[in-house]
Design a protein around this motif. Structure first.
Motif, mmCIF file in Angstrom:
data_model
loop_
_atom_site.group_PDB
_atom_site.id
_atom_site.type_symbol
_atom_site.label_atom_id
_atom_site.label_comp_id
_atom_site.label_asym_id
_atom_site.label_seq_id
_atom_site.Cartn_x
_atom_site.Cartn_y
_atom_site.Cartn_z
ATOM 1 N N VAL A 183 0.826 -1.212 0.000
ATOM 2 C CA VAL A 183 0.000 0.000 0.000
ATOM 3 C C VAL A 183 0.855 1.255 0.000
ATOM 4 C CG1 VAL A 183 -1.733 1.325 1.280
ATOM 5 C CG2 VAL A 183 -1.948 -1.168 1.093
ATOM 6 N N GLY A 184 1.821 1.321 0.906
ATOM 7 C CA GLY A 184 2.634 2.524 1.051
ATOM 8 C C GLY A 184 3.373 2.906 -0.220
ATOM 9 N N SER A 185 3.852 1.912 -0.958
ATOM 10 C CA SER A 185 4.588 2.224 -2.189
ATOM 11 C C SER A 185 3.662 2.827 -3.245
ATOM 12 C CB SER A 185 5.267 0.963 -2.728
ATOM 13 O OG SER A 185 4.318 -0.056 -3.007
ATOM 14 N N ARG A 186 2.449 2.289 -3.353
ATOM 15 C CA ARG A 186 1.489 2.854 -4.314
ATOM 16 C C ARG A 186 1.051 4.251 -3.884
ATOM 17 N NH1 ARG A 186 -0.018 -0.931 -7.924
ATOM 18 N NH2 ARG A 186 0.289 -3.127 -7.351
ATOM 19 N N LEU A 187 0.838 4.422 -2.578
ATOM 20 C CA LEU A 187 0.430 5.729 -2.067
ATOM 21 C C LEU A 187 1.493 6.778 -2.358
ATOM 22 C CD1 LEU A 187 -1.568 7.442 -0.421
ATOM 23 C CD2 LEU A 187 -0.383 6.674 1.644
ATOM 24 N N ALA A 188 2.750 6.407 -2.231
ATOM 25 C CA ALA A 188 3.839 7.356 -2.511
ATOM 26 C C ALA A 188 3.752 7.874 -3.942
ATOM 27 C CB ALA A 188 5.190 6.687 -2.262
ATOM 28 N N GLY A 189 3.495 6.979 -4.886
ATOM 29 C CA GLY A 189 3.360 7.405 -6.275
ATOM 30 C C GLY A 189 2.177 8.327 -6.490
ATOM 31 N N HIS A 190 1.040 7.998 -5.865
ATOM 32 C CA HIS A 190 -0.144 8.855 -5.980
ATOM 33 C C HIS A 190 0.143 10.261 -5.449
ATOM 34 C CE1 HIS A 190 -2.675 5.726 -7.391
ATOM 35 N NE2 HIS A 190 -2.878 5.114 -6.231
ATOM 36 N N LEU A 191 0.824 10.330 -4.322
ATOM 37 C CA LEU A 191 1.077 11.628 -3.694
ATOM 38 C C LEU A 191 2.047 12.472 -4.517
ATOM 39 C CD1 LEU A 191 1.242 10.448 0.010
ATOM 40 C CD2 LEU A 191 -0.449 12.018 -0.963
ATOM 41 N N LEU A 192 3.036 11.833 -5.101
ATOM 42 C CA LEU A 192 3.937 12.570 -5.978
ATOM 43 C C LEU A 192 3.168 13.127 -7.167
ATOM 44 C CD1 LEU A 192 7.071 10.230 -5.965
ATOM 45 C CD2 LEU A 192 6.911 12.504 -4.940
ATOM 46 N N ASP A 193 2.260 12.316 -7.707
ATOM 47 C CA ASP A 193 1.442 12.785 -8.824
ATOM 48 C C ASP A 193 0.548 13.955 -8.413
ATOM 49 O OD1 ASP A 193 2.531 10.856 -10.459
ATOM 50 O OD2 ASP A 193 0.851 9.454 -10.248
ATOM 51 N N ASP A 194 0.176 13.990 -7.132
ATOM 52 C CA ASP A 194 -0.688 15.058 -6.622
ATOM 53 C C ASP A 194 0.101 16.329 -6.308
ATOM 54 O OD1 ASP A 194 -3.348 15.767 -6.051
ATOM 55 O OD2 ASP A 194 -3.045 15.500 -3.900
ATOM 56 N N GLY A 195 1.419 16.260 -6.428
ATOM 57 C CA GLY A 195 2.245 17.441 -6.181
ATOM 58 C C GLY A 195 2.799 17.554 -4.785
ATOM 59 N N ALA A 196 2.728 16.470 -4.013
ATOM 60 C CA ALA A 196 3.260 16.498 -2.647
ATOM 61 C C ALA A 196 4.756 16.226 -2.645
ATOM 62 C CB ALA A 196 2.545 15.458 -1.789
ATOM 63 N N GLU A 197 5.408 16.676 -1.589
ATOM 64 C CA GLU A 197 6.784 16.254 -1.292
ATOM 65 C C GLU A 197 6.673 15.045 -0.376
ATOM 66 O OE1 GLU A 197 10.804 17.748 1.091
ATOM 67 O OE2 GLU A 197 9.109 19.123 0.793
ATOM 68 N N VAL A 198 7.310 13.948 -0.719
ATOM 69 C CA VAL A 198 7.110 12.694 -0.005
ATOM 70 C C VAL A 198 8.417 12.189 0.583
ATOM 71 C CG1 VAL A 198 6.262 10.324 -0.157
ATOM 72 C CG2 VAL A 198 5.201 12.115 -1.556
ATOM 73 N N VAL A 199 8.366 11.869 1.875
ATOM 74 C CA VAL A 199 9.497 11.279 2.602
ATOM 75 C C VAL A 199 9.080 9.879 3.025
ATOM 76 C CG1 VAL A 199 11.163 11.586 4.467
ATOM 77 C CG2 VAL A 199 9.985 13.582 3.504
ATOM 78 N N VAL A 200 9.949 8.887 2.819
ATOM 79 C CA VAL A 200 9.586 7.504 3.119
ATOM 80 C C VAL A 200 10.610 6.846 4.029
ATOM 81 C CG1 VAL A 200 8.371 7.230 0.916
ATOM 82 C CG2 VAL A 200 10.786 6.583 1.070
ATOM 83 N N THR A 201 10.148 5.812 4.708
ATOM 84 C CA THR A 201 11.043 4.963 5.485
ATOM 85 C C THR A 201 10.410 3.592 5.624
ATOM 86 O OG1 THR A 201 12.417 4.844 7.482
ATOM 87 C CG2 THR A 201 10.123 5.483 7.783
ATOM 88 N N ASP A 204 12.548 -2.460 5.885
ATOM 89 C CA ASP A 204 13.091 -3.182 4.730
ATOM 90 C C ASP A 204 13.782 -2.162 3.827
ATOM 91 O OD1 ASP A 204 13.640 -4.605 2.436
ATOM 92 O OD2 ASP A 204 11.677 -5.574 2.315
ATOM 93 N N HIS A 205 15.076 -2.024 3.999
ATOM 94 C CA HIS A 205 15.812 -1.009 3.244
ATOM 95 C C HIS A 205 15.822 -1.320 1.744
ATOM 96 C CE1 HIS A 205 17.014 0.828 6.970
ATOM 97 N NE2 HIS A 205 17.576 -0.296 7.390
ATOM 98 N N ALA A 206 15.757 -2.597 1.395
ATOM 99 C CA ALA A 206 15.729 -2.956 -0.022
ATOM 100 C C ALA A 206 14.440 -2.465 -0.680
ATOM 101 C CB ALA A 206 15.868 -4.467 -0.182
ATOM 102 N N ALA A 207 13.324 -2.531 0.060
ATOM 103 C CA ALA A 207 12.054 -2.036 -0.480
ATOM 104 C C ALA A 207 12.124 -0.536 -0.721
ATOM 105 C CB ALA A 207 10.911 -2.369 0.476
ATOM 106 N N VAL A 208 12.765 0.189 0.188
ATOM 107 C CA VAL A 208 12.929 1.625 0.015
ATOM 108 C C VAL A 208 13.781 1.906 -1.221
ATOM 109 C CG1 VAL A 208 13.912 3.727 1.010
ATOM 110 C CG2 VAL A 208 12.629 2.138 2.464
ATOM 111 N N ALA A 209 14.859 1.152 -1.378
ATOM 112 C CA ALA A 209 15.755 1.374 -2.525
ATOM 113 C C ALA A 209 15.020 1.129 -3.834
ATOM 114 C CB ALA A 209 16.973 0.457 -2.410
ATOM 115 N N ARG A 210 14.194 0.073 -3.881
ATOM 116 C CA ARG A 210 13.436 -0.210 -5.110
ATOM 117 C C ARG A 210 12.453 0.905 -5.415
ATOM 118 N NH1 ARG A 210 13.414 -5.457 -2.763
ATOM 119 N NH2 ARG A 210 11.304 -5.116 -1.937
#
Length: 368
Positions: A183-201, A204-210
């Motif tokens: 869910v979080g990975s898809r939400l990040a993409g939606h928010l970027l498309d909406d014009g937000a600045e997005v910070v993630v953590t 699973d560091h590999a998931a963040v890198a992907r």
């Protein structure tokens, strides 16, 4: 066995499942079937004890009653947990054994994916039961329910943004996402498309890198403790429950909490603590209902447009809850609980949603 947890939970039925041949240890909890069969996902997680697993499934199934009621579904609350590490303990044989337990309940419980389980797992479970949803399209299912879960969280977040800031957009806002799984990975993409600045953590560091490889505009925080202390407009928990403990609430810089994780409030006083700090909380069981809307629709012959339309209505549902909370001078969690309890007690539709598909239509395949 901590029977006091069961006695005090208000659940209709709690089933302990054991299959020594496959190593299966699971618990299925049915909180309420007042509105229809209990519906909720199967969580596969390395719980430290049966006590911990039982406590979690009771919390989760109770929340599903409220989620399904507010989503306008003809379903009560149910949930299941499987004890074990999904990376090492999950086998087709174990999943099929679990499916036989689901089938033994005769349709009182309908399962789907949750943390640690995936569409391919539900395909295996469905070999033993008619009551598995979240299957692959090739097996007559709707596929990955995280698509609509993430969409619902976005709609809830936009509604909360309108309530707080007067505009239904996250453009120009800084959103911190803790947990970048399905869910979080898809939400990040939606928010970027909406014009937000997005910070993630994520742990699973590999998931963040992907994710950063797909979306280079993302910023990465060291961990969740660091994330909540950063200047944020919105904090979005999207991993396991209990994310909003006292330390996190006290450290929050965000004015809004809205995420896809279940059971975000660590204890009963957390909602009041957030309110006392002036933080608006969009109840998790309200905004993350897109997934359950999708799998419920699957039972009636999945219609993507119909399920998406019902998920879009989470915007209106969130606005209604936040406005009711303000009018009644209660927390949003209390306002949402009241609305859910009213529907569970009286049945009927909810005003902000289009009509649900008829319960009579059933295109589930027979168990093979």
């Amino acid at each position: 066995m901590p029977t006091d947890l069961v006695d005090l939970s208000g659940h209709e039925q709690v089933v302990f499942c054991s299959d020594p041949a496959t190593g299966l240890r699971a618990v299925i909890a049915l909180h309420s079937t007042a509105l229809g069969p209990g519906l909720g996902g199967t969580r596969f997680h390395p719980y430290p004890s049966m006590d911990a697993a039982l406590a979690d499934v009771l919390r989760l199934s109770r929340a599903m009653s409220s989620k399904n009621a507010l989503a306008g579904l003809d379903h009560g609350g149910g949930k299941a947990v499987v004890l074990g590490d999904p990376r090492t303990d999950k086998t087709p044989e174990l999943l099929r054994a679990y499916g036989r337990f689901v089938e033994s309940l005769g349709g009182r419980y309908v399962t789907a994916c949750d943390v640690g389980t995936y569409v391919t797992d539900m395909d295996v479970v469905a070999q033993e039961t008619r009551w598995a949803t979240g299957r692959s399209p090739e097996r007559g299912g709707a596929g990955d329910s995280s698509l609509l879960t993430a969409l619902g969280v976005l709609r809830g977040m936009r509604a909360a943004a309108q309530h707080l800031w007067g505009e239904p957009t996250l453009a120009g806002r800084r959103v911190g996402i803790a947990g970048v799984g399905k869910v979080g990975s898809r939400l990040a993409g939606h928010l970027l498309d909406d014009g937000a600045e997005v910070v993630v953590t994520d742990v699973d560091h590999a998931a963040v890198a992907r994710l950063v490889e797909r979306h280079p505009a993302l910023t990465v925080a060291e961990d969740a403790r660091a994330l909540v202390r950063m200047p944020l407009d919105v904090y979005s928990p999207n991993a396991l429950g209990g994310a909003l403990d006292d330390d996190t609430v006290d450290a929050l810089t965000a004015g809004l909490v809205c995420g896809g994780a279940n059971n975000q409030l660590a204890h009963d006083g957390t909602a009041e603590r957030l309110a006392a700090r002036g933080v608006v909380y969009a109840p998790d069981f309200l905004v993350n209902a897109g997934g359950v809307i999708q799998v419920s629709d699957e039972l009636h012959g999945f219609d993507a447009e119909r399920a998406a339309a019902r998920t879009e209505a989470i915007f209106d549902a969130t606005l209604a809850v936040l406005q009711a909370a303000e009018a009644d001078d209660v927390t949003p969690a209390t306002a949402a609980d009241r609305l859910a309890e009213q529907r569970i007690a009286g049945g009927g539709p909810v005003p902000w949603l289009p009509a649900a598909p008829s319960r009579g239509a059933d295109t589930r395949p027979p168990a093979s």
